[in-house]
Write a protein that holds these residues in place. Sequence first.
Motif, mmCIF file in Angstrom:
data_model
loop_
_atom_site.group_PDB
_atom_site.id
_atom_site.type_symbol
_atom_site.label_atom_id
_atom_site.label_comp_id
_atom_site.label_asym_id
_atom_site.label_seq_id
_atom_site.Cartn_x
_atom_site.Cartn_y
_atom_site.Cartn_z
ATOM 1 N N UNK A 12 -0.448 9.826 14.057
ATOM 2 C CA UNK A 12 -1.423 8.916 13.623
ATOM 3 C C UNK A 12 -1.653 9.142 12.086
ATOM 4 N N UNK A 13 -1.280 8.321 11.277
ATOM 5 C CA UNK A 13 -1.369 8.631 9.844
ATOM 6 C C UNK A 13 -2.465 7.610 9.258
ATOM 7 N N UNK A 14 -3.264 8.619 8.352
ATOM 8 C CA UNK A 14 -4.281 8.067 7.524
ATOM 9 C C UNK A 14 -3.893 7.294 6.156
ATOM 10 N N UNK A 15 -4.657 6.210 6.055
ATOM 11 C CA UNK A 15 -4.144 5.285 5.086
ATOM 12 C C UNK A 15 -5.230 4.918 3.936
ATOM 13 N N UNK A 16 -5.075 4.717 2.592
ATOM 14 C CA UNK A 16 -5.954 4.437 1.684
ATOM 15 C C UNK A 16 -5.492 2.933 1.533
ATOM 16 N N UNK A 47 -4.884 -3.399 -8.905
ATOM 17 C CA UNK A 47 -6.055 -4.200 -8.408
ATOM 18 C C UNK A 47 -6.469 -5.233 -9.554
ATOM 19 N N UNK A 48 -6.319 -4.961 -10.669
ATOM 20 C CA UNK A 48 -6.846 -5.876 -11.788
ATOM 21 C C UNK A 48 -5.895 -6.824 -11.691
ATOM 22 N N UNK A 49 -4.589 -6.566 -11.438
ATOM 23 C CA UNK A 49 -3.707 -7.663 -11.466
ATOM 24 C C UNK A 49 -3.587 -8.548 -9.881
ATOM 25 N N UNK A 50 -4.473 -8.276 -9.302
ATOM 26 C CA UNK A 50 -4.790 -9.054 -8.274
ATOM 27 C C UNK A 50 -3.958 -8.726 -6.939
ATOM 28 N N UNK A 51 -3.287 -7.207 -7.165
ATOM 29 C CA UNK A 51 -2.602 -6.431 -5.976
ATOM 30 C C UNK A 51 -3.486 -5.913 -4.903
ATOM 31 N N UNK A 52 -3.032 -5.697 -3.695
ATOM 32 C CA UNK A 52 -3.586 -4.821 -2.757
ATOM 33 C C UNK A 52 -2.658 -3.507 -2.703
ATOM 34 N N UNK A 53 -3.405 -2.120 -2.648
ATOM 35 C CA UNK A 53 -2.562 -1.267 -2.566
ATOM 36 C C UNK A 53 -2.885 -0.621 -1.231
ATOM 37 N N UNK A 54 -1.766 0.029 -0.747
ATOM 38 C CA UNK A 54 -1.768 0.694 0.674
ATOM 39 C C UNK A 54 -1.060 1.981 0.457
ATOM 40 N N UNK A 55 -1.423 3.107 0.375
ATOM 41 C CA UNK A 55 -1.099 4.498 0.328
ATOM 42 C C UNK A 55 -1.345 5.105 1.612
ATOM 43 N N UNK A 56 -0.364 5.724 2.371
ATOM 44 C CA UNK A 56 -0.634 6.485 3.443
ATOM 45 C C UNK A 56 -0.226 7.885 2.916
#
Length: 273
Positions: A12-16, A47-56
Amino acid sequence: MTISSYVRDGLTFDVIDTGPADGDPVVLLHGFPERATCWREVSPILHDAGLRTIAPDQRGYSPGARPRTRFGYGARDLIEDVVALIDEVGRPVHLAGHDWGSAVGWGVAAKRPDLVRSWTAMSVPHPVPFARSMKGPQRKKSTYMALFNIPLLPELVAGPNGRMERMMRGSGWKDADVQRFREEIVEYGALPGGLGWYRALMLAPKVGRVSVPTTMLWSNRDVAIGRTAFEGIEDFVTGPFEFIELDGVSHWIPTKAPEAAASAILGTIAKAA
């Protein structure tokens, strides 16, 4: 739907997962010895550029994904962990990685271009030119890898003001960085797993050419990776490619130059568009 964790092969991997839920997804891969939080100043710019970030928190760092032997940290598994995360996202992503995250990202981008829209590497080059550079000055810069391969010793010298902290200070860390290392890596129990990546180096597979738009971001105050490691790197990217050199920045690009890191990612994404 926001991803807080995902499962692969029983781990199981945690993600932000932050930013606009409907934004184009950007997967951010951390290096050693850091976790997903190393992107904390880069993500808001994206985010300010409209992007979603997903960091595991990758293999060895997430408490639910810490194999006990080095054989659990082979590059094939590290690559497939990221592929599984992208499958969880449900669509192709823009990919960025720093340090070991860069090493893994090269493999993901080369192996699964159908899942990667653009690729931004930071500090660590494609593995072939890096291996070639080990015949020259890079060999001396990489001697720390031998230390990290000694069983138990790195863990023993990772205490407060120990040899590992002194090494990291010499690479550009400040007091706040050291404190984060103590809390997020040592006390969190992530150090043995992070070292497992080094101890499994002999399990690294061959990495082919990358066909997606690619940016290589390197800083000339990097004590771990020298300029010779990037000689001929353009031969291993068949898509649009740009090499960017940051002046006066240490190895730790996401935390020491977050604006430059975000700018590089945004520039690569623009090429993909």
